[in-house]
Design an enzyme around this catalytic site. Structure first.
Site, PDB file in Angstrom:
ATOM      1  N   ASP A 160       0.858  -1.108   0.044  1.00 35.16           N
ATOM      2  CA  ASP A 160       0.078  -0.064  -0.229  1.00 35.16           C
ATOM      3  C   ASP A 160       1.114   1.272   0.170  1.00 35.16           C
ATOM      4  OD1 ASP A 160      -2.301  -1.588   0.522  1.00 35.16           O
ATOM      5  OD2 ASP A 160      -1.229  -2.231   2.194  1.00 35.16           O
ATOM      6  N   HIS A 188      -4.310  -3.285   6.426  1.00 36.48           N
ATOM      7  CA  HIS A 188      -4.485  -3.672   5.003  1.00 36.48           C
ATOM      8  C   HIS A 188      -5.770  -4.043   4.661  1.00 36.48           C
ATOM      9  CE1 HIS A 188      -2.907  -4.984   1.276  1.00 36.48           C
ATOM     10  NE2 HIS A 188      -3.301  -6.279   1.416  1.00 36.48           N
TER      11      HIS A 188
END
Length: 332
Positions: A160, A188
């Site tokens: 990410d 996440h």
């Protein structure tokens, strides 16, 4: 003098991410061009033939740094003596499945792998959980491997983080290597918070704030965040397969920085055990900005958090607390 080989475990090694990851490790992308490795690859019995095929390819590639390959469906054999464990294997959510069903499957997988790591891995083994739900799988692993220090159990949010760097690089038309210090806070998942409030770009005139250079708060507080949050789904839609290449690459980034250190003045995002920093409840595996030195990570302290950010940090913490409760209910 030649270095001793490091033993690296990859679970789910015959799968998509595993297939992308093991050659990167064997080539030195994860631990450096002078670090020999012995790969331990684990997968489930139905994947044994495919796993053997991956081993054949590793032999055929003749990687100079690769000093041995263990390919097995036996969790004890896979975990014996490993210095690094990259946990890619997990039970994916399938259509029509409730979250608790997925959680229950992963609790059972991570329970058995945690026990094997605790009993058979090398002292000070470092663990990176990639399989989703990554934060909560890491927490389950910690629960069942109490002798592994909590600082040694982490989960992957570097993917990410790298996605956020990529989006800023594209928006400003600058090299991605010139962008630094974005932050991924939290889970996440689609509640993660990609934060650019402290991010900078290296320009010919010196370091400049990303927010000032972009000069578009609507984009930074809206489309930028949702693009990073939903990038995995967008790649599945485009490829009809998950983002294996970028996940494997960012797993290498995560371990490399943890082992070899982050550059001075630069932090990265890692899912780590919360100590209560930034008023995040202690006891969650939560993504924070960290620096790494001498094989240890430290949460970057003292960053200012505005009201928008505070709300987003709390939202993703709430989701993680709920996931934790769900996971623990599967233990009983």
């Amino acid at each position: 003098m030649a270095k001793d080989p490091v033993r690296v475990l990859v679970t789910g090694a015959a799968g998509q991410i595993g297939y992308a990851l093991v050659p990167m490790i064997a080539r030195g992308v994860m631990l450096g061009a002078d670090q020999p490795v012995i790969l331990h690859m684990l997968d489930i019995p139905p994947a044994a033939e495919a796993l053997n095929g991956v081993k054949m390819e590793l032999v055929d590639a003749a990687f100079p740094l690769l000093k041995g390959v263990v390919a097995t469906t036996d969790v004890v054999e896979a975990c014996t003596g490993v210095n690094i464990a990259v946990m890619v294997g997990g039970f994916p959510r399938k259509e029509g499945m409730e979250r608790k069903d997925v959680m229950s499957k992963n609790v059972s997988i991570y329970k058995s792998q945690a026990s094997a790591l605790e009993k058979h891995a090398a002292a000070n083994c470092k663990v990176l959980v990639v399989a989703n739900p990554a934060n909560t799988n890491a927490l389950i692993l910690k629960e069942f491997a109490p002798s592994i220090p909590e600082k040694n159990i982490t989960c992957l949010t570097r993917l990410d983080h790298n996605r956020a760097l990529g989006q800023i690089s594209e928006r400003l038309n600058v090299q991605v290597s010139d962008v630094k210090n974005v932050i991924i806070w939290g889970n996440h998942s689609s509640t993660q918070y990609p934060d650019v409030n402290h991010a900078t770009v290296n320009t010919p005139a010196g370091e400049k704030s990303v927010r000032k250079l972009v000069a578009n708060d609507e984009w930074l507080n809206g489309e930028f965040i949702t693009t990073v949050q939903q990038r995995g789904a967008a790649i599945i839609k485009a490829r009809k397969l998950s983002s294996a290449l970028s996940a494997a690459s960012s797993a290498c980034d995560h371990i490399r920085d943890w082992f070899l250190g982050t550059p001075e003045g630069t932090w990265v995002s890692m899912g780590v055990y919360s100590d209560g920093s930034y008023n995040v409840p202690a006891g969650l595996i939560y993504s924070f900005p960290v620096t790494c030195k001498n094989g240890e990570w430290s949460i970057v302290q003292g960053l200012s958090i505005d009201e928008l950010s505070r709300n987003k940090l709390d939202l993703t913490a709430k989701e993680l607390s709920e996931e934790k409760d769900l996971a623990y209910s599967c233990l009983s």
